[in-house]
Write a protein that holds these residues in place. Sequence first.
Motif, PDB file in Angstrom:
ATOM      1  N   HIS A  76       0.842  -1.200   0.000  1.00 42.41           N
ATOM      2  CA  HIS A  76       0.000   0.000   0.000  1.00 42.41           C
ATOM      3  C   HIS A  76       0.871   1.242   0.000  1.00 42.41           C
ATOM      4  O   HIS A  76       0.640   2.193  -0.764  1.00 42.41           O
ATOM      5  N   GLU A  77       1.898   1.248   0.834  1.00 41.48           N
ATOM      6  CA  GLU A  77       2.808   2.396   0.864  1.00 41.48           C
ATOM      7  C   GLU A  77       3.690   2.442  -0.379  1.00 41.48           C
ATOM      8  O   GLU A  77       4.101   3.530  -0.804  1.00 41.48           O
ATOM      9  N   ALA A  78       3.985   1.292  -0.982  1.00 40.68           N
ATOM     10  CA  ALA A  78       4.746   1.292  -2.233  1.00 40.68           C
ATOM     11  C   ALA A  78       3.975   2.037  -3.319  1.00 40.68           C
ATOM     12  O   ALA A  78       4.562   2.769  -4.127  1.00 40.68           O
ATOM     13  N   PHE A  79       2.660   1.847  -3.347  1.00 36.20           N
ATOM     14  CA  PHE A  79       1.806   2.579  -4.289  1.00 36.20           C
ATOM     15  C   PHE A  79       1.838   4.073  -4.000  1.00 36.20           C
ATOM     16  O   PHE A  79       2.078   4.899  -4.891  1.00 36.20           O
ATOM     17  N   GLU A  80       1.612   4.442  -2.751  1.00 35.00           N
ATOM     18  CA  GLU A  80       1.559   5.858  -2.386  1.00 35.00           C
ATOM     19  C   GLU A  80       2.909   6.539  -2.581  1.00 35.00           C
ATOM     20  O   GLU A  80       2.983   7.663  -3.094  1.00 35.00           O
ATOM     21  N   MET A  81       3.984   5.866  -2.178  1.00 30.26           N
ATOM     22  CA  MET A  81       5.300   6.492  -2.254  1.00 30.26           C
ATOM     23  C   MET A  81       5.838   6.570  -3.671  1.00 30.26           C
ATOM     24  O   MET A  81       6.728   7.384  -3.955  1.00 30.26           O
ATOM     25  N   ALA A  82       5.310   5.737  -4.569  1.00 33.59           N
ATOM     26  CA  ALA A  82       5.676   5.905  -5.975  1.00 33.59           C
ATOM     27  C   ALA A  82       5.236   7.282  -6.461  1.00 33.59           C
ATOM     28  O   ALA A  82       5.988   7.985  -7.166  1.00 33.59           O
ATOM     29  N   VAL A  83       4.038   7.682  -6.084  1.00 33.17           N
ATOM     30  CA  VAL A  83       3.534   9.010  -6.463  1.00 33.17           C
ATOM     31  C   VAL A  83       4.337  10.091  -5.749  1.00 33.17           C
ATOM     32  O   VAL A  83       4.757  11.089  -6.365  1.00 33.17           O
ATOM     33  N   ASN A  84       4.581   9.905  -4.439  1.00 35.30           N
ATOM     34  CA  ASN A  84       5.399  10.866  -3.686  1.00 35.30           C
ATOM     35  C   ASN A  84       6.745  11.079  -4.346  1.00 35.30           C
ATOM     36  O   ASN A  84       7.256  12.210  -4.417  1.00 35.30           O
ATOM     37  N   ALA A  85       7.350   9.992  -4.838  1.00 33.88           N
ATOM     38  CA  ALA A  85       8.706  10.063  -5.375  1.00 33.88           C
ATOM     39  C   ALA A  85       8.791  11.001  -6.575  1.00 33.88           C
ATOM     40  O   ALA A  85       9.726  11.812  -6.681  1.00 33.88           O
ATOM     41  N   PHE A  86       7.823  10.909  -7.487  1.00 32.56           N
ATOM     42  CA  PHE A  86       7.865  11.779  -8.663  1.00 32.56           C
ATOM     43  C   PHE A  86       7.637  13.239  -8.284  1.00 32.56           C
ATOM     44  O   PHE A  86       8.285  14.146  -8.834  1.00 32.56           O
ATOM     45  N   ASP A  87       6.723  13.481  -7.369  1.00 35.13           N
ATOM     46  CA  ASP A  87       6.484  14.860  -6.930  1.00 35.13           C
ATOM     47  C   ASP A  87       7.719  15.441  -6.254  1.00 35.13           C
ATOM     48  O   ASP A  87       8.101  16.595  -6.501  1.00 35.13           O
ATOM     49  N   LEU A  88       8.357  14.668  -5.382  1.00 32.56           N
ATOM     50  CA  LEU A  88       9.547  15.151  -4.683  1.00 32.56           C
ATOM     51  C   LEU A  88      10.712  15.358  -5.645  1.00 32.56           C
ATOM     52  O   LEU A  88      11.463  16.342  -5.527  1.00 32.56           O
ATOM     53  N   ALA A  89      10.880  14.432  -6.587  1.00 36.50           N
ATOM     54  CA  ALA A  89      11.985  14.551  -7.544  1.00 36.50           C
ATOM     55  C   ALA A  89      11.873  15.831  -8.353  1.00 36.50           C
ATOM     56  O   ALA A  89      12.879  16.535  -8.578  1.00 36.50           O
ATOM     57  N   GLU A  90      10.663  16.173  -8.792  1.00 37.59           N
ATOM     58  CA  GLU A  90      10.507  17.378  -9.614  1.00 37.59           C
ATOM     59  C   GLU A  90      10.471  18.639  -8.760  1.00 37.59           C
ATOM     60  O   GLU A  90      10.946  19.699  -9.188  1.00 37.59           O
ATOM     61  N   ARG A  91       9.907  18.537  -7.590  1.00 41.07           N
ATOM     62  CA  ARG A  91       9.866  19.715  -6.716  1.00 41.07           C
ATOM     63  C   ARG A  91      11.268  20.129  -6.300  1.00 41.07           C
ATOM     64  O   ARG A  91      11.606  21.323  -6.293  1.00 41.07           O
TER      65      ARG A  91
END
Length: 599
Positions: free
Chosen positions: A356-371
Motif C-alpha cells: 500500500h505504501e509502495a503505491f503511495e510512495m511511488a507518487v510521492n517520489a515523482f512529486d519530490l523529484a521534480e519539486r
Amino acid sequence: MKSRINDFAFKIATANGTGSASANGLIMQAIFRMGIPVTGKNLFPSNIQGLPTWYEIRVSEAGYTARTPIFDLMVALNPATFDKDVAEVTSGGWLLYDSTWPLLEEKMRHDVTYIGVPMADLCNEAFDGVRNRILMKNIVYAGVLAALLGIDREELIKLTQEKFGKKPALLESNQQAIELGYQYTAQHYKCPLPIQLERRDATKDAILIDGNTAAGLGCLYAGATVGAWYPITPSTSLMEAFTAFCQKYRVDPETKANQFAILQAEDELAAIGMVIGASWAGARAFTPTSGPGISLMNEFLGLAYYAEVPAVLFNVQRTGPSTGMPTRTQQADLLLCAYASHGDTKHINLYPADPHEAFEMAVNAFDLAERFQTPVIVLSDLDIGMNDWMVPKLTWNDMYQPDRGKVLSAEELEAAERFSRYLDVDGDGIPYRSLPGVHPKGAYFTRGSGHNKFAKYTEDGDEYQEVLDRIARKVNSARAAIPAPFVKRREGARVGLISVGGCHGACTEALDILEADGLPVDYLRVKGFPFADEVREFLDSHDRTFVVEQNRDGQLRSLLILETEVDPARLHSIRSYAGFPMSAQPIVDGVLAKVQVPA
C-alpha cells in the motif's frame, strides 16, 4: 494441541520448478476470500529448477503480518529438506507427507502427528503424463489442506474457474485434483484439525497485492511515461507490471499509438542515463533495480544531483554484497542510497513498509523529484516487492495534480530579462528550470562539470562551494516534505523502538507482546530520508532506543548517528540479516536483554 481458530501458521516445502506456486496462491486466496486475515511468504532459490522452495502462510485474526519461524503444520514434499522441515514443526503439531513411499521410523518425531496421503498414487491413477501428474500433485495437497484446515472448497473451485475458465481440460483436471485430496483426507482422518478456519468478515476492505505491482501502478497514476531498466531480481516484475498497465491504459484509443516508452537497456548504467535524459526533457521517468544496479548507477546519480535533474529509482533490496543471495530479502542498501556517488551527495529516500505504501510512495517520489530537482530513491525489499500482502484497498484522489516544481513556461521565459539556471531566486535553495524546446531563453545544456549559479563553467572554489552549499540546503529542506514518520506512544513507556520499511509488521507484533508482559515501548517508523524533525525529537525523548533493521552493520543506526548527532551509547541494535523476513521474537528478546520488566 489446544484448538485454535484463525490463528496458526503452516509451511509448504517443495522443489523449485514443480509448479507449486499456483497451488500455494490458490490456498492463500481462498483463505482471504473466507474473510480471514492472511499473509504469505515465498522463499525460493535463484536457480530455475530443482532446489528447495518454501511457501509460508500465516493466518492471524489479529492481523499480524510478520514471519513466524515455528509452524503448526508442515507440508513436507521435498525429500532433500525433510529433516530440516520436520525440525520446524512445533511440538504437538502436524506433518503432512506423501505416503506413496514409506516413511522411515528414524525420520519421525514422537511429539508430531504424521498425516500420510498417497498423493503420487492418486495422481498416477487419475492423470496421464509425468509432467501433468507432478503439477496435479500440488493441487491435490490443496484439497488435502482444505479438509485438514477447513478451507472452503467452494472458494477453491471458484478460483480455478477464474483461472482456467477458458481452458476446460485444465479446469476439469484441477477441480478433480482438489476433490481427490479432499475426499481421501476426509475419509481417513478426523477433519478439521484443532487448528482450523472459520469464516469472518475481516477482509472486505482489503486486497491481496505484491509491492512491485503496487509500485508499478503508482508510477502509472503519478503520470510516468518513460521506464528504462535492466532486468534484475527482485525488481523485474515492477517494470513488467508497469508495462502491462501502460499497454492497457497508455494507448491512444483512436490511433492505437503508444503514449509511453519502455526501454530495456544494455546495463543499469545505461538505464539511469536514459531516465535522467528523459526527465531533463520533461517526462516523468524511472528505473527499477536492486543493490548491484544502484552500485553501477552511482556516477550518473552524482550527475543528476549536481546538475539538478529529477529522476526516480526503485531499489527492491536483496542480500549482498556482490551477487549475494538474489532471492532473499535484506535492508543493506540504506547507506548506499543515502549518499550514492562520489563527492558530497545526499539523496531523498522513501521507505515503504508494505505494498500500500509502495503505491503511495511511488507518487510521492515523482512529486519530490521534480519539486526538489534531484534523484529520489524508493527503497523497498524482496519481501515487500515479490510477496502477496493483505493491505487496505488502494484509493486515489481524482483531484490530484502532479507537483512539477519550478518549471518556467514560455510566457514566463519571454517576460524574463535573463534566465539563470542555478540562481536561488526565492531563497529556498530550489532554482527555476526550463524544458527543452519551450523558449529560446531556456537552458538547454546541463553541466556536470564545475559551474556557478549562472550555469557558467567555473573552477573557482568560492563559486563551486556556493552552488554545492545551496544544493545541500535544498535537499535537507525536503525533510519537511517527505511522508511523516509513523509514531505510536504507549502510556508508561521508558524506552523507544525505531525501525524502517518491512520491519514494521514484526515491530508492531513485538510491541504488543512486550506490553502484554508489562513493558510498554514507544515506537517510530522512519518513512523517509533526510530524517524528519520528529525523528530527532523521538530520540531526544528516550534515554534508550532500540534500532531494528535487516542488515549486519546497523546501517539505520549509523544514519541516525550521522544525521542527528545522537549519542551512540543511547542506540542499541537489533539486527536480522539471514535473508528471511523479520519475526517478532528476536525483537522481544533483544529488548528484554537490555531492559528489565518492571515488577
